[in-house]
Structures are given as structure tokens and as C-alpha cells.
Motif scaffolding. Structure first.
Motif, PDB file in Angstrom:
ATOM      1  N   ALA A   1      50.195  30.495  82.720  1.00 27.69           N
ATOM      2  CA  ALA A   1      49.101  29.892  81.936  1.00 27.69           C
ATOM      3  C   ALA A   1      47.791  29.935  82.712  1.00 27.69           C
ATOM      4  CB  ALA A   1      49.442  28.455  81.549  1.00 27.69           C
ATOM      5  N   SER A   2      47.816  29.547  83.977  1.00 29.63           N
ATOM      6  CA  SER A   2      46.572  29.546  84.751  1.00 29.63           C
ATOM      7  C   SER A   2      46.042  30.962  84.950  1.00 29.63           C
ATOM      8  CB  SER A   2      46.752  28.834  86.084  1.00 29.63           C
ATOM      9  OG  SER A   2      47.676  29.508  86.894  1.00 29.63           O
ATOM     10  N   LYS A   3      46.925  31.941  85.105  1.00 21.03           N
ATOM     11  CA  LYS A   3      46.491  33.339  85.232  1.00 21.03           C
ATOM     12  C   LYS A   3      45.808  33.806  83.941  1.00 21.03           C
ATOM     13  CE  LYS A   3      48.111  34.915  89.238  1.00 21.03           C
ATOM     14  NZ  LYS A   3      47.440  35.802  90.157  1.00 21.03           N
ATOM     15  N   MET A   4      46.431  33.504  82.799  1.00 18.42           N
ATOM     16  CA  MET A   4      45.849  33.945  81.525  1.00 18.42           C
ATOM     17  C   MET A   4      44.562  33.203  81.195  1.00 18.42           C
ATOM     18  SD  MET A   4      49.091  34.827  79.084  1.00 18.42           S
ATOM     19  CE  MET A   4      47.994  35.406  77.788  1.00 18.42           C
ATOM     20  N   ASN A   5      44.420  31.987  81.703  1.00 17.26           N
ATOM     21  CA  ASN A   5      43.188  31.216  81.471  1.00 17.26           C
ATOM     22  C   ASN A   5      42.117  31.515  82.520  1.00 17.26           C
ATOM     23  OD1 ASN A   5      44.062  29.958  79.118  1.00 17.26           O
ATOM     24  ND2 ASN A   5      45.041  28.311  80.244  1.00 17.26           N
ATOM     25  N   SER A   6      42.411  32.423  83.428  1.00 17.47           N
ATOM     26  CA  SER A   6      41.454  32.808  84.471  1.00 17.47           C
ATOM     27  C   SER A   6      41.270  34.327  84.476  1.00 17.47           C
ATOM     28  CB  SER A   6      41.954  32.357  85.844  1.00 17.47           C
ATOM     29  OG  SER A   6      42.123  30.973  85.880  1.00 17.47           O
ATOM     30  N   LEU A   7      41.121  34.912  83.314  1.00 16.19           N
ATOM     31  CA  LEU A   7      40.917  36.360  83.230  1.00 16.19           C
ATOM     32  C   LEU A   7      39.661  36.733  84.000  1.00 16.19           C
ATOM     33  CD1 LEU A   7      41.600  36.815  79.398  1.00 16.19           C
ATOM     34  CD2 LEU A   7      43.183  37.275  81.278  1.00 16.19           C
ATOM     35  N   ASN A   8      39.655  37.922  84.590  1.00 24.61           N
ATOM     36  CA  ASN A   8      38.450  38.347  85.300  1.00 24.61           C
ATOM     37  C   ASN A   8      37.387  38.783  84.278  1.00 24.61           C
ATOM     38  OD1 ASN A   8      38.985  41.027  84.515  1.00 24.61           O
ATOM     39  ND2 ASN A   8      39.816  41.605  86.494  1.00 24.61           N
ATOM     40  N   GLY A   9      36.266  39.247  84.743  1.00 24.27           N
ATOM     41  CA  GLY A   9      35.162  39.626  83.862  1.00 24.27           C
ATOM     42  C   GLY A   9      35.500  40.729  82.875  1.00 24.27           C
ATOM     43  N   TYR A  10      36.542  41.498  83.165  1.00 20.01           N
ATOM     44  CA  TYR A  10      36.980  42.573  82.260  1.00 20.01           C
ATOM     45  C   TYR A  10      38.083  42.104  81.321  1.00 20.01           C
ATOM     46  CZ  TYR A  10      34.381  45.389  85.572  1.00 20.01           C
ATOM     47  OH  TYR A  10      33.399  45.894  86.374  1.00 20.01           O
ATOM     48  N   GLY A  11      38.500  40.842  81.462  1.00 17.74           N
ATOM     49  CA  GLY A  11      39.571  40.303  80.622  1.00 17.74           C
ATOM     50  C   GLY A  11      40.954  40.614  81.151  1.00 17.74           C
ATOM     51  N   ASN A  12      41.095  40.870  82.451  1.00 18.32           N
ATOM     52  CA  ASN A  12      42.375  41.280  83.029  1.00 18.32           C
ATOM     53  C   ASN A  12      42.920  40.255  84.014  1.00 18.32           C
ATOM     54  OD1 ASN A  12      42.051  43.783  81.720  1.00 18.32           O
ATOM     55  ND2 ASN A  12      40.856  44.559  83.426  1.00 18.32           N
ATOM     56  N   THR A  13      44.232  40.278  84.157  1.00 19.55           N
ATOM     57  CA  THR A  13      44.914  39.510  85.195  1.00 19.55           C
ATOM     58  C   THR A  13      46.304  40.105  85.373  1.00 19.55           C
ATOM     59  OG1 THR A  13      45.389  37.281  86.012  1.00 19.55           O
ATOM     60  CG2 THR A  13      45.978  37.719  83.723  1.00 19.55           C
ATOM     61  N   SER A  14      47.021  39.659  86.397  1.00 22.88           N
ATOM     62  CA  SER A  14      48.409  40.066  86.595  1.00 22.88           C
ATOM     63  C   SER A  14      49.203  38.859  87.083  1.00 22.88           C
ATOM     64  CB  SER A  14      48.516  41.222  87.582  1.00 22.88           C
ATOM     65  OG  SER A  14      48.068  40.825  88.853  1.00 22.88           O
ATOM     66  N   TYR A  15      50.512  38.954  86.915  1.00 16.05           N
ATOM     67  CA  TYR A  15      51.410  37.844  87.244  1.00 16.05           C
ATOM     68  C   TYR A  15      52.749  38.426  87.660  1.00 16.05           C
ATOM     69  CZ  TYR A  15      54.658  33.996  86.433  1.00 16.05           C
ATOM     70  OH  TYR A  15      55.638  33.053  86.577  1.00 16.05           O
ATOM     71  N   THR A  16      53.360  37.848  88.682  1.00 18.51           N
ATOM     72  CA  THR A  16      54.701  38.247  89.103  1.00 18.51           C
ATOM     73  C   THR A  16      55.625  37.046  89.003  1.00 18.51           C
ATOM     74  OG1 THR A  16      53.805  39.909  90.607  1.00 18.51           O
ATOM     75  CG2 THR A  16      56.080  39.215  90.989  1.00 18.51           C
ATOM     76  N   SER A  17      56.774  37.251  88.374  1.00 19.46           N
ATOM     77  CA  SER A  17      57.764  36.186  88.211  1.00 19.46           C
ATOM     78  C   SER A  17      58.407  35.854  89.544  1.00 19.46           C
ATOM     79  CB  SER A  17      58.857  36.647  87.239  1.00 19.46           C
ATOM     80  OG  SER A  17      59.724  37.582  87.873  1.00 19.46           O
TER      81      SER A  17
END
Length: 176
Positions: A119-135
Motif C-alpha cells: 500500500a505505501s509503495k503504491m501510494n508513493s509512486l514516483n513522478g512517472y507513476g512507477n514503483t516496485s515491490y518485493t514480497s
């Protein structure tokens, strides 16, 4: 003095070659993950904008090493650039990694883990609208004679759609 310097340089080169060989041998002997990558485009159901699609690229992996099965996944999120800095999902959004026994019919889950932080990763997208997450990585002691695989699910609680968690499954890893 010239002979001593030549011997010292020669010994250093030999040590580097031996060290590099030892490093490459160690890396080659470690088991590596077997992975599958799949993608989905999901329209943000709580938004009325026409440019609110999120592209999810999930790589699900499994490996057998040292008598255990390890499973994990990584997701790359490509959201709309205009959503940078906005909360697009609610707090309960999470990743689910599962280790499954490969059998005929439905593969049963033998171990799983929910990953915090999506949730925090998706709510903190970078300026291009991107993020990544590892389980998190799931470690399971397998029963002999069976093959196993990793399976990944994103459980997303979209902001402003009022429907709670919705599960999105992605392709399972190859069996190990």
C-alpha cells in the motif's frame, strides 16, 4: 630490487585469478530461482478519470536449495503519472506469496506469507507513476517425491471504490 618487485606483481596477479575463480565457482554452485513473468492492466475502479490504468508486471519465482523450497515475487507497477503523490489504495493492500505442492487438479497451498508495504509503495509512486515491490520469501521444508511452485496474488483495496480487497492472481513459477 627489480626481481622482488616482479615476483610481488606476479603473486598479486595469481592471487587475483585464484580469488576470482573461487568467487565464480561459489556463485555457480548456488541454486538459482526459476521464474515466470506475467502482466495485467487494471483500471482503477474508484477513479472516474479515463487515464487511470495501472500496469502490473509480476515475476514469481521458486527454487529448491539445501532441502527447502523458497518462493517470492516482485511486482513492477506502472501507474498514471498524474497519480504521483496521491493515495490510490487503502491501507490493507498487500501481496500474497504462496508455496504450492504441484499435483493433478488444484495445487494445495502448503505455506504462505502476506507482505506488508505494498500500500505505501503504491501510494508513493514516483513522478512517472512507477514503483516496485518485493514480497517476503517463503521457506518450506518439502515432502520428498513432490514438486513445488510459487504463486502470487495482489490483494488491492482501491481507494474510493468501497469494495474492500480484490484479489488479482498472476502466473505461477515453474515447478522445482
Amino acid at each position: 630490487m627489480r626481481i622482488a618487485r616482479t615476483l610481488t606483481v606476479g603473486a598479486a596477479v595469481t592471487a587475483l585469478v585464484v580469488g576470482a575463480t573461487a568467487l565464480s565457482t561459489g556463485a555457480a554452485s548456488a541454486a538459482s530461482y526459476r521464474c515466470t513473468t506475467s502482466s495485467k492492466t487494471i483500471d482503477h475502479p474508484g477513479s472516474t478519470a479515463t487515464w487511470d490504468d495501472f500496469d502490473f508486471k509480476v515475476t514469481t519465482c521458486a527454487k529448491r536449495e539445501g532441502g527447502y523450497i523458497y518462493t517470492k515475487f516482485t511486482v513492477n507497477v506502472d501507474g498514471p503519472p498524474g497519480f504521483s503523490g496521491f493515495n490510490v489504495v487503502n491501507h490493507g493492500t498487500r501481496g500474497l506469496i504462496q508455496t504450492k505442492k504441484s499435483v493433478s487438479g488444484t495445487d494445495p497451498v502448503v505455506k504462505y506469507a502476506y507482505g506488508p508495504g505494498l500500500a505505501s509503495k503504491m501510494n508513493s509512486l514516483n513522478g512517472y507513476g512507477n514503483t516496485s515491490y518485493t514480497s517476503p520469501t517463503v521457506k518450506h521444508k518439502p515432502a520428498s517425491g513432490y514438486r513445488y511452485l510459487g504463486d502470487s496474488v495482489l490483494q488491492i483495496d482501491w481507494k474510493d471504490d468501497g469494495k474492500g480487497l480484490k484479489s488479482y492472481s498472476f502466473s505461477a513459477s515453474p515447478t522445482v
